[in-house]
Scaffold this motif. Structure first.
Motif, PDB file in Angstrom:
ATOM      1  N   MET A  81     -50.526  48.201 -23.597  1.00  0.00           N
ATOM      2  CA  MET A  81     -52.071  47.428 -23.584  1.00  0.00           C
ATOM      3  C   MET A  81     -52.241  47.253 -22.254  1.00  0.00           C
ATOM      4  O   MET A  81     -51.435  46.605 -21.375  1.00  0.00           O
ATOM      5  CB  MET A  81     -51.933  46.100 -24.380  1.00  0.00           C
ATOM      6  N   ASN A  82     -53.504  47.474 -21.732  1.00  0.00           N
ATOM      7  CA  ASN A  82     -53.881  47.271 -20.387  1.00  0.00           C
ATOM      8  C   ASN A  82     -54.553  45.781 -20.469  1.00  0.00           C
ATOM      9  O   ASN A  82     -55.685  45.711 -20.804  1.00  0.00           O
ATOM     10  CB  ASN A  82     -54.764  48.380 -19.859  1.00  0.00           C
ATOM     11  N   LEU A  83     -53.689  44.681 -19.908  1.00  0.00           N
ATOM     12  CA  LEU A  83     -54.202  43.223 -19.918  1.00  0.00           C
ATOM     13  C   LEU A  83     -55.279  42.907 -18.649  1.00  0.00           C
ATOM     14  O   LEU A  83     -55.860  42.185 -18.660  1.00  0.00           O
ATOM     15  CB  LEU A  83     -53.055  42.520 -20.013  1.00  0.00           C
ATOM     16  N   VAL A  84     -54.977  43.807 -17.731  1.00  0.00           N
ATOM     17  CA  VAL A  84     -55.754  43.193 -16.308  1.00  0.00           C
ATOM     18  C   VAL A  84     -56.852  44.482 -15.892  1.00  0.00           C
ATOM     19  O   VAL A  84     -56.163  45.720 -15.992  1.00  0.00           O
ATOM     20  CB  VAL A  84     -54.566  43.091 -15.274  1.00  0.00           C
ATOM     21  N   ARG A  85     -57.838  44.037 -15.251  1.00  0.00           N
ATOM     22  CA  ARG A  85     -58.748  44.996 -14.884  1.00  0.00           C
ATOM     23  C   ARG A  85     -58.436  45.110 -13.269  1.00  0.00           C
ATOM     24  O   ARG A  85     -58.279  44.090 -12.846  1.00  0.00           O
ATOM     25  CB  ARG A  85     -59.974  44.734 -14.831  1.00  0.00           C
ATOM     26  N   PHE A  86     -58.461  46.349 -12.633  1.00  0.00           N
ATOM     27  CA  PHE A  86     -58.136  46.184 -11.128  1.00  0.00           C
ATOM     28  C   PHE A  86     -59.316  46.925 -10.495  1.00  0.00           C
ATOM     29  O   PHE A  86     -59.704  47.982 -10.911  1.00  0.00           O
ATOM     30  CB  PHE A  86     -56.842  47.332 -11.103  1.00  0.00           C
ATOM     31  N   SER A  87     -59.929  46.269  -9.517  1.00  0.00           N
ATOM     32  CA  SER A  87     -61.009  46.891  -8.780  1.00  0.00           C
ATOM     33  C   SER A  87     -60.465  46.545  -7.157  1.00  0.00           C
ATOM     34  O   SER A  87     -59.610  45.858  -7.076  1.00  0.00           O
ATOM     35  CB  SER A  87     -62.290  45.978  -8.887  1.00  0.00           C
ATOM     36  N   PRO A  88     -61.423  47.352  -6.499  1.00  0.00           N
ATOM     37  CA  PRO A  88     -60.990  47.213  -4.820  1.00  0.00           C
ATOM     38  C   PRO A  88     -61.232  46.049  -4.424  1.00  0.00           C
ATOM     39  O   PRO A  88     -62.197  45.095  -5.134  1.00  0.00           O
ATOM     40  CB  PRO A  88     -61.939  48.224  -4.329  1.00  0.00           C
ATOM     41  N   ARG A  89     -60.679  45.318  -3.352  1.00  0.00           N
ATOM     42  CA  ARG A  89     -60.998  44.121  -2.957  1.00  0.00           C
ATOM     43  C   ARG A  89     -60.860  43.965  -1.477  1.00  0.00           C
ATOM     44  O   ARG A  89     -59.838  44.292  -0.788  1.00  0.00           O
ATOM     45  CB  ARG A  89     -59.945  43.066  -3.450  1.00  0.00           C
ATOM     46  N   GLU A  90     -61.745  43.362  -0.931  1.00  0.00           N
ATOM     47  CA  GLU A  90     -61.924  43.039   0.676  1.00  0.00           C
ATOM     48  C   GLU A  90     -61.005  41.843   1.197  1.00  0.00           C
ATOM     49  O   GLU A  90     -61.081  40.909   0.255  1.00  0.00           O
ATOM     50  CB  GLU A  90     -63.363  42.764   0.926  1.00  0.00           C
ATOM     51  N   LEU A  91     -59.828  42.028   1.803  1.00  0.00           N
ATOM     52  CA  LEU A  91     -58.993  40.917   2.008  1.00  0.00           C
ATOM     53  C   LEU A  91     -59.236  40.476   3.469  1.00  0.00           C
ATOM     54  O   LEU A  91     -58.085  39.676   3.818  1.00  0.00           O
ATOM     55  CB  LEU A  91     -57.452  41.701   1.899  1.00  0.00           C
ATOM     56  N   THR A  92     -59.887  40.808   3.895  1.00  0.00           N
ATOM     57  CA  THR A  92     -60.417  40.007   5.213  1.00  0.00           C
ATOM     58  C   THR A  92     -60.179  38.694   5.383  1.00  0.00           C
ATOM     59  O   THR A  92     -59.556  38.162   6.122  1.00  0.00           O
ATOM     60  CB  THR A  92     -61.823  40.559   5.919  1.00  0.00           C
ATOM     61  N   ARG A  93     -60.860  38.223   4.623  1.00  0.00           N
ATOM     62  CA  ARG A  93     -60.632  36.439   4.359  1.00  0.00           C
ATOM     63  C   ARG A  93     -59.499  35.855   3.779  1.00  0.00           C
ATOM     64  O   ARG A  93     -59.088  34.596   3.568  1.00  0.00           O
ATOM     65  CB  ARG A  93     -62.053  35.892   3.728  1.00  0.00           C
ATOM     66  N   ALA A  94     -58.576  37.068   3.256  1.00  0.00           N
ATOM     67  CA  ALA A  94     -57.415  36.625   2.264  1.00  0.00           C
ATOM     68  C   ALA A  94     -56.321  36.502   3.345  1.00  0.00           C
ATOM     69  O   ALA A  94     -55.096  36.308   2.757  1.00  0.00           O
ATOM     70  CB  ALA A  94     -57.194  37.401   1.112  1.00  0.00           C
ATOM     71  N   ASN A  95     -56.450  36.768   4.557  1.00  0.00           N
ATOM     72  CA  ASN A  95     -55.339  36.876   5.372  1.00  0.00           C
ATOM     73  C   ASN A  95     -55.744  35.820   6.621  1.00  0.00           C
ATOM     74  O   ASN A  95     -56.627  36.074   7.216  1.00  0.00           O
ATOM     75  CB  ASN A  95     -54.899  38.218   6.123  1.00  0.00           C
ATOM     76  N   THR A  96     -54.784  34.893   7.148  1.00  0.00           N
ATOM     77  CA  THR A  96     -55.329  34.078   8.074  1.00  0.00           C
ATOM     78  C   THR A  96     -55.493  34.422   9.514  1.00  0.00           C
ATOM     79  O   THR A  96     -56.089  34.175  10.374  1.00  0.00           O
ATOM     80  CB  THR A  96     -54.150  32.834   8.114  1.00  0.00           C
ATOM     81  N   LEU A  97     -54.897  35.736   9.782  1.00  0.00           N
ATOM     82  CA  LEU A  97     -55.214  36.575  11.119  1.00  0.00           C
ATOM     83  C   LEU A  97     -56.599  36.745  11.086  1.00  0.00           C
ATOM     84  O   LEU A  97     -57.132  37.354  12.021  1.00  0.00           O
ATOM     85  CB  LEU A  97     -54.374  37.622  11.200  1.00  0.00           C
ATOM     86  N   GLY A  98     -57.222  37.100  10.018  1.00  0.00           N
ATOM     87  CA  GLY A  98     -58.617  37.858   9.646  1.00  0.00           C
ATOM     88  C   GLY A  98     -58.944  39.272  10.155  1.00  0.00           C
ATOM     89  O   GLY A  98     -59.617  39.785  10.644  1.00  0.00           O
TER      90      GLY A  98
END
Ligand code: EPU
Length: 342
Positions: free
Chosen positions: A1-18
């Protein structure tokens, strides 16, 4: 069963180095079952896997292929222990600093010197976060992990975590093999201020509360360390190097004021920030990156740069230190690259 949906994600704001980064697929599982489902799916489809916590000790490339998983389970709770001790269970997605302040506000002792360290609980054991004379290892009772190979859960003792200075088994034998899902910490109701580092004692009263110590630590850090929300950085970019006593002696003959800290194994720990500072690099900027002007151990990103440029800039800083002092600096933040399933 696939419980999770996966989509692309911009991570620029998700790393403190930016640093600019796009993940091909992203999932932020909010439960153990969701996390296990994400890991199984990545494995079945052969997607390279990258684990993300608070992104405060990570160098991200422009594109991450495969799946990026950022555990989002974020509950914590308290359990009474023996005598004065209290056990704290904190899931991987709990913000470390918020937890520390909540514990200090309850006057529970043990983590107050580790206030304002960015990141989430799940990443804290990887580099054995430490500051002002205290390391995570000092208060850790257990780490719960999920094994990537089969999704099973196990509990590791502090000995099994093989903690060292900015080091653990999660950087070595277990790298790419487990996801940390929960920490178990042991704190104390009994006051036990540790004020021996730097000018911490002069900033607190004679018998401070845990909250007063945590606030003093925050004040010192705010004076020296740049706020990632304003200026991209990953805290200390290099580890403090540990050198032979022979090399330390030679350097001390020339620089009697050089900070140096003898270690139990006979080696001498030097202050990388001091070495970089002595090379005249504090405040040095080239392109999109620079050496912070108040703490030379921190490299900062002014925006518009990439991981490749940052690594080249860091090599130039380390090269100057090697040339002048004969000391090799080792990078502290880890380089993210999708891990092939194994
Ligand atoms: N120093 C300089 N110039 C500088 C920076 C430091 O001369 O630009 C000198 C200081 O005067 C002092 C010595 O170097 O004599 C050590 O400096 P400091 O006390 O600021 O600590 P640090 O060794 O630079 C380490 C941790 C920090 C942690 C502090 C406080 C590492 C890699 N860094 O820094 O951790 O907050 O001690 O405990 O061990 C982090 O890991 O991201 C981090 C910020």
């Amino acid at each position: 069963m696939n419980l999770v949906r996966f989509s692309p994600r911009e991570l620029t704001r998700a790393n403190t180095l930016g640093l600019p980064c796009v993940a091909e697929r992203f999932s932020a599982p909010g439960s153990l079952a969701e996390l296990q489902a994400s890991l199984i799916e990545a494995r079945e489809r052969g997607w390279p896997l990258t684990l993300l916590g608070g992104g405060s000790n990570l160098i991200l490339p422009p594109r991450l292929a495969g799946l990026v998983v950022q555990p989002a389970m974020a509950n914590w709770w308290q359990e009474e222990g023996e005598e004065d001790s209290v056990r704290i269970h904190a899931e991987a997605g709990v913000n470390w600093h918020e937890l520390v302040m909540a514990l200090a506000a309850r006057d529970l002792w043990g983590t107050e010197n580790l206030a304002l360290i960015p990141g989430r609980c799940g990443a804290a054991p990887i580099q054995n976060i430490g500051a002002y004379g205290v390391e995570l290892a000092d208060v850790l009772e257990a780490v719960e992990v999920v094994h990537l190979a089969d999704g099973s859960v196990s509990r590791l003792s502090p000995e099994a975590c093989r903690f060292g200075y900015r080091d653990s088994v999660f950087k070595g034998a277990m790298a790419g093999r487990v996801v940390i899902t929960r920490l178990v910490l042991r704190l104390s109701r009994r006051a036990q201020p540790r004020l021996g580092y730097g000018d911490l004692a002069s900033r607190t009263g004679a018998s401070p509360t845990a909250l007063e110590v945590a606030e003093a630590v925050c004040a010192i850090r705010r004076e020296k360390l740049p706020d990632p929300a304003q200026l991209g950085n990953a805290g200390s970019f290099f580890k403090n190097p540990q050198v032979t006593s022979g090399l330390a002696k030679r350097l001390l003959a020339e620089h009697p004021d050089m900070p140096h800290f003898p270690q139990p194994d006979g080696r001498i720990k030097l202050a990388a920030g001091w070495l970089i500072d002595q090379c005249g690099l504090k405040g040095w900027r080239e392109g999109h990156f620079g050496v912070h002007d108040r703490q030379a151990l921190v490299l900062v990103h002014f925006g518009g740069g990439s991981a490749t440029e940052l690594l080249a800039f860091a090599d130039r800083v380390a090269g100057r230190v090697a040339e002048r002092f004969g000391v090799e600096l080792e990078r502290e933040p880890r380089l993210a690259r999708g891990q092939a399933p194994r």
